[in-house]
Write a protein that holds these residues in place. Structure first.
Motif, PDB file in Angstrom:
ATOM      1  N   PHE A   7      49.289  41.969  19.866  1.00 33.52           N
ATOM      2  CA  PHE A   7      50.528  42.487  19.290  1.00 33.52           C
ATOM      3  C   PHE A   7      51.278  41.256  18.782  1.00 33.52           C
ATOM      4  N   ASN A  32      49.585  48.547  18.721  1.00 34.44           N
ATOM      5  CA  ASN A  32      51.032  48.727  18.594  1.00 34.44           C
ATOM      6  C   ASN A  32      51.638  49.100  19.952  1.00 34.44           C
ATOM      7  N   LEU A  33      52.215  48.086  20.606  1.00 36.00           N
ATOM      8  CA  LEU A  33      52.789  48.312  21.938  1.00 36.00           C
ATOM      9  C   LEU A  33      54.012  49.225  21.841  1.00 36.00           C
ATOM     10  N   ARG A  34      54.732  49.107  20.712  1.00 33.01           N
ATOM     11  CA  ARG A  34      55.948  49.940  20.562  1.00 33.01           C
ATOM     12  C   ARG A  34      55.585  51.418  20.511  1.00 33.01           C
ATOM     13  N   LYS A  35      54.421  51.712  19.930  1.00 32.76           N
ATOM     14  CA  LYS A  35      53.982  53.117  19.861  1.00 32.76           C
ATOM     15  C   LYS A  35      53.165  53.512  21.082  1.00 32.76           C
ATOM     16  N   VAL A 112      61.531  45.425  29.933  1.00 28.48           N
ATOM     17  CA  VAL A 112      61.234  46.820  30.313  1.00 28.48           C
ATOM     18  C   VAL A 112      61.758  47.122  31.727  1.00 28.48           C
ATOM     19  N   TRP A 168      60.622  34.066  23.166  1.00 23.60           N
ATOM     20  CA  TRP A 168      61.115  35.427  23.424  1.00 23.60           C
ATOM     21  C   TRP A 168      62.606  35.465  23.756  1.00 23.60           C
ATOM     22  N   LYS A 207      51.783  41.946  10.279  1.00 22.13           N
ATOM     23  CA  LYS A 207      52.881  42.847  10.676  1.00 22.13           C
ATOM     24  C   LYS A 207      53.535  43.440   9.420  1.00 22.13           C
TER      25      LYS A 207
END
Ligand code: GSH
Length: 209
Positions: A7, A32-35, A112, A168, A207
């Motif tokens: 990702f 896709n980690l978001r999905k 998270v 990050w 991306k």
């Protein structure tokens, strides 16, 4: 031939950058980690832990960043990303583990928090994670005194992983990396390495596509 499930900008970038550093061709497969693609059955067949990165090398599937990085360094020893001397190797493993089990875990609570607590405690978990990240920054900043890289005067595996995590910090309020001069210079030093830049550019391009 290597295949990397990744990702953009995630810890998988450390693997991608090391492959670039080693001059190895890699096929990139985005997850896709978001999905939540990593929770799907197809991906879990590759990695039951439902996380990127996954490295596939011919018929060998490997997960967990420190294991993957060490595998690559052992296959391509000429690059010197892992030292031969026992104590120096041990020191590299120390920092790989610190990055994974401490800094990454702290960021996990910031990014998270709902995974670790019910709704009413989410803000506390996030704040505790952020405090832990800052504690890591302080320790790393001190550890970098008199050194260009975390284990000494040349780049080794842990630098690639620590670097990615130091990118990050937009998820944090102050203090951030820029508040720690040695840490900020270190992030700049590793980040300006051509291999790292190539990996970042390729992920950014993918991306945008
Ligand atoms: N211990 C694993 C951690 C991998 C990991 O947490 N990867 C993140 C991206 S940096 C991920 O896949 N996150 C998805 C999620 O937490 O749902 C490793 O070292 O490979």
């Amino acid at each position: 031939m290597y295949t990397l499930y990744y990702f953009p900008g995630a810890c998988s970038l450390a693997v991608h950058a090391v492959l670039e550093e080693l001059g190895q061709a890699v096929e990139l497969i985005p997850v896709n980690l978001r999905k939540g693609e990593h929770f799907g059955e197809a991906f879990r067949t590759l990695n039951p832990a439902a996380r990127v990165p996954v490295l596939v090398h011919d018929d060998f599937v490997l997960t967990e960043v420190p294991a993957i990085l060490n595998y690559l360094a052992e296959l391509h020893p000429q690059a010197g990303l892992m030292p031969a001397a026992v104590r120096e190797r041990a020191d590299c493993f120390r920092w790989l583990n610190y990055a994974s089990s401490r800094l990454h875990a702290a960021f996990g609570r910031v990014m998270v928090p709902q995974r670790f607590a019910s709704e009413e405690h989410v803000a506390q978990i996030r704040a505790a994670g952020a405090r832990d990240v800052v504690e890591c920054y302080q320790l790393l900043d001190r550890a970098l005194a008199g050194k260009d890289y975390i284990t000494g005067d040349r780049i080794r595996l842990p630098d690639f992983l620590l670097y990615v995590m130091l990118t990050w910090d937009a998820v944090l309020s102050r203090p951030q990396v820029e508040d720690y001069p040695r840490l900020a210079a270190y992030r700049e030093r590793v980040g300006s390495r051509p291999a790292v830049q190539r990996a970042r550019a390729r992920e950014a391009q993918a991306k945008a596509a």
